[in-house]
Design an enzyme around this catalytic site. Structure first.
Site, PDB file in Angstrom:
ATOM      1  N   HIS A 154     -10.839   6.580   1.513  1.00  0.00           N
ATOM      2  CA  HIS A 154      -9.544   6.671   1.190  1.00  0.00           C
ATOM      3  C   HIS A 154      -9.572   5.615  -0.185  1.00  0.00           C
ATOM      4  O   HIS A 154     -10.262   4.657  -0.042  1.00  0.00           O
ATOM      5  CB  HIS A 154      -8.670   6.364   2.094  1.00  0.00           C
ATOM      6  CG  HIS A 154      -8.855   5.063   2.866  1.00  0.00           C
ATOM      7  ND1 HIS A 154      -9.789   4.655   3.956  1.00  0.00           N
ATOM      8  CD2 HIS A 154      -8.321   3.842   2.545  1.00  0.00           C
ATOM      9  CE1 HIS A 154      -9.947   3.248   3.888  1.00  0.00           C
ATOM     10  NE2 HIS A 154      -8.519   2.826   3.170  1.00  0.00           N
ATOM     11  N   ASP A 214      -4.295  -0.811  -1.665  1.00  0.00           N
ATOM     12  CA  ASP A 214      -5.841  -0.888  -1.048  1.00  0.00           C
ATOM     13  C   ASP A 214      -6.701  -0.087  -2.252  1.00  0.00           C
ATOM     14  O   ASP A 214      -6.322   0.746  -2.803  1.00  0.00           O
ATOM     15  CB  ASP A 214      -5.704   0.335   0.151  1.00  0.00           C
ATOM     16  CG  ASP A 214      -6.469   0.021   1.249  1.00  0.00           C
ATOM     17  OD1 ASP A 214      -6.837  -1.317   1.465  1.00  0.00           O
ATOM     18  OD2 ASP A 214      -6.925   0.863   2.080  1.00  0.00           O
ATOM     19  N   ASP A 220       0.844  -1.187  -0.007  1.00  0.00           N
ATOM     20  CA  ASP A 220      -0.016   0.190   0.012  1.00  0.00           C
ATOM     21  C   ASP A 220       0.884   1.297   0.167  1.00  0.00           C
ATOM     22  O   ASP A 220       0.633   2.256   0.834  1.00  0.00           O
ATOM     23  CB  ASP A 220      -0.997  -0.064   1.261  1.00  0.00           C
ATOM     24  CG  ASP A 220      -1.961  -1.200   1.159  1.00  0.00           C
ATOM     25  OD1 ASP A 220      -1.895  -1.904   0.225  1.00  0.00           O
ATOM     26  OD2 ASP A 220      -2.993  -1.158   2.155  1.00  0.00           O
ATOM     27  N   CYS A 267      -2.041  -2.804   7.788  1.00  0.00           N
ATOM     28  CA  CYS A 267      -1.905  -3.684   6.557  1.00  0.00           C
ATOM     29  C   CYS A 267      -0.595  -4.473   6.682  1.00  0.00           C
ATOM     30  O   CYS A 267      -0.568  -5.588   6.205  1.00  0.00           O
ATOM     31  CB  CYS A 267      -2.071  -2.939   5.314  1.00  0.00           C
ATOM     32  SG  CYS A 267      -3.670  -2.326   5.064  1.00  0.00           S
ATOM     33  N   HIS A 285     -10.701   0.517  -2.862  1.00  0.00           N
ATOM     34  CA  HIS A 285     -11.965   0.498  -2.170  1.00  0.00           C
ATOM     35  C   HIS A 285     -12.844   0.958  -3.310  1.00  0.00           C
ATOM     36  O   HIS A 285     -12.793   1.837  -4.109  1.00  0.00           O
ATOM     37  CB  HIS A 285     -12.147   1.203  -0.994  1.00  0.00           C
ATOM     38  CG  HIS A 285     -11.390   0.666   0.353  1.00  0.00           C
ATOM     39  ND1 HIS A 285     -11.399  -0.581   0.689  1.00  0.00           N
ATOM     40  CD2 HIS A 285     -10.148   1.198   1.106  1.00  0.00           C
ATOM     41  CE1 HIS A 285     -10.212  -0.693   1.826  1.00  0.00           C
ATOM     42  NE2 HIS A 285      -9.948   0.378   1.862  1.00  0.00           N
ATOM     43  N   HIS A 287     -17.318   2.430   0.547  1.00  0.00           N
ATOM     44  CA  HIS A 287     -17.048   1.260   1.256  1.00  0.00           C
ATOM     45  C   HIS A 287     -17.438   1.192   2.474  1.00  0.00           C
ATOM     46  O   HIS A 287     -17.306   2.140   3.296  1.00  0.00           O
ATOM     47  CB  HIS A 287     -15.558   1.188   0.847  1.00  0.00           C
ATOM     48  CG  HIS A 287     -14.963  -0.143   1.357  1.00  0.00           C
ATOM     49  ND1 HIS A 287     -14.090  -0.439   2.580  1.00  0.00           N
ATOM     50  CD2 HIS A 287     -14.866  -1.423   0.622  1.00  0.00           C
ATOM     51  CE1 HIS A 287     -13.944  -1.796   2.439  1.00  0.00           C
ATOM     52  NE2 HIS A 287     -14.335  -2.358   1.362  1.00  0.00           N
ATOM     53  N   LYS A 323      -6.890  -5.193  -3.089  1.00  0.00           N
ATOM     54  CA  LYS A 323      -7.510  -5.898  -1.859  1.00  0.00           C
ATOM     55  C   LYS A 323      -8.542  -4.337  -1.188  1.00  0.00           C
ATOM     56  O   LYS A 323      -8.331  -3.372  -1.468  1.00  0.00           O
ATOM     57  CB  LYS A 323      -6.556  -6.278  -0.923  1.00  0.00           C
ATOM     58  CG  LYS A 323      -5.771  -5.102  -0.388  1.00  0.00           C
ATOM     59  CD  LYS A 323      -4.727  -5.444   0.597  1.00  0.00           C
ATOM     60  CE  LYS A 323      -3.862  -4.682   1.144  1.00  0.00           C
ATOM     61  NZ  LYS A 323      -4.466  -3.382   1.995  1.00  0.00           N
TER      62      LYS A 323
HETATM   63  C1  VGL Z   1      -4.657   0.756   5.718  1.00  0.00           C
HETATM   64  C2  VGL Z   1      -6.414   1.702   7.263  1.00  0.00           C
HETATM   65  C3  VGL Z   1      -7.248   1.523   6.122  1.00  0.00           C
HETATM   66  C4  VGL Z   1      -3.171   0.229   5.620  1.00  0.00           C
HETATM   67  C5  VGL Z   1      -5.679   0.370   4.707  1.00  0.00           C
HETATM   68  O1  VGL Z   1      -2.884   0.094   4.228  1.00  0.00           O
HETATM   69  O2  VGL Z   1      -2.764   0.004   6.567  1.00  0.00           O
HETATM   70  N1  VGL Z   1      -5.040   1.328   6.803  1.00  0.00           N
HETATM   71  N2  VGL Z   1      -6.912   0.842   5.068  1.00  0.00           N
HETATM   72 ZN    ZN Z   2      -8.366   0.675   3.520  1.00  0.00          ZN
END
Ligand code: VGL
Ligand code: ZN
Length: 242
Positions: A116, A81, A43, A186, A83, A87, A141
């Site tokens: 996000h 990430d 990410d 993550c 979404h 979401h 994901k």
């Molecule tokens: C993440 C919060 C929400 C991450 C992703 O990449 O750690 N944290 N979505």
């Molecule tokens: Zn996320």
């Protein structure tokens, strides 16, 4: 020559393992990633750095570290990430809830985030300064509207697999080196699932940054240590010194 009483005491202490050398006798052997090792870059997207929708403090600083170690790896997997708009992990999808509060979803407790990393937006793009020309796979994901996915291996319902474990196993990978954002979400979930699914796992600490919500970073390191995830630094990897 007989040892003086003081020296005898010292020798007894040494024999009992009570004397700890002030400095390590030598540095641990450098790690040399081979064909059975994969780098996972989690990410590293615009959303998670300054100017993004869910900025992680110091998030952009992981990029030069990841760029430096990447050439040591024959296998590189990148995650994103990704979404849907609206979401289920977004606070805005739950009337009256604010970001960083929690709610209960079908599969359990869910932290609610600002909107996000929405699919196809510039915010969700990988950082333009990442230099990973040899990366082979991008795992997206969190694209099911009602299920979050911190882990690169398995969604938050703890049932739906992304296919990454099968991909790595089919290619003979046994060890993963996890980097990216965020350490306590993550990255940690990915490293913990890697262990559960039978991989050895390292987290390259200086190639990660954390969100740290209410002690989540310390809790994540504790869980990772208990699961056998090894905490290393980029300088432990041979040939990647800055
Ligand atoms: C993440 C919060 C929400 C991450 C992703 O990449 O750690 N944290 N979505
Ligand atoms: Zn996320």
């Amino acid at each position: 020559m007989t040892a003086s009483p003081a020296r005898r005491t010292l020798l007894r202490a040494a024999a009992a393992g009570l004397l700890v050398p002030a400095l390590p006798l030598r540095a641990a052997a450098p790690l040399r990633p081979g064909p059975r090792d994969a780098l996972i870059v989690v990410d590293v997207q615009n959303c998670f750095v300054d100017g993004g929708t869910l900025p992680v403090k110091g998030g952009a600083e992981v990029v030069p570290v990841i760029n430096r170690i990447a050439p040591a790896f024959a296998n590189i997997v990148v995650t994103q990430d990704w979404h849907t708009a609206g979401h289920a992990s977004f606070a805005s999808a739950h009337g009256g809830k604010k970001p960083f509060e929690t709610t209960t979803l079908r599969y359990g407790t869910q932290v609610l985030w600002p909107d996000h990393c929405v699919q196809g937006t510039e915010d969700a793009a990988l950082r333009g300064d990442l230099r990973l020309p040899t990366a082979q796979l991008i795992v997206r994901k969190g694209f099911h509207a009602d299920v979050d996915s911190y882990s690169a291996f398995e969604e938050a319902d703890r049932r739906t697999r992304t296919g990454l474990a099968g991909y790595l196993k089919e290619r003979g990978v046994t060890t993963v080196y996890v980097t990216g954002l965020a350490t306590d979400f993550c990255v940690a979930w990915t490293a913990l699932d890697a262990r559960r699914l039978g991989f050895a796992a390292f987290v390259v600490e200086d190639a990660t940054r954390a969100i740290d919500l209410d002690g989540s970073l310390a809790a994540a390191w504790k869980r990772m240590a208990a699961a056998g995830v090894k905490r290393i630094r980029s300088a432990d990897i041979a040939g990647t010194a800055s």
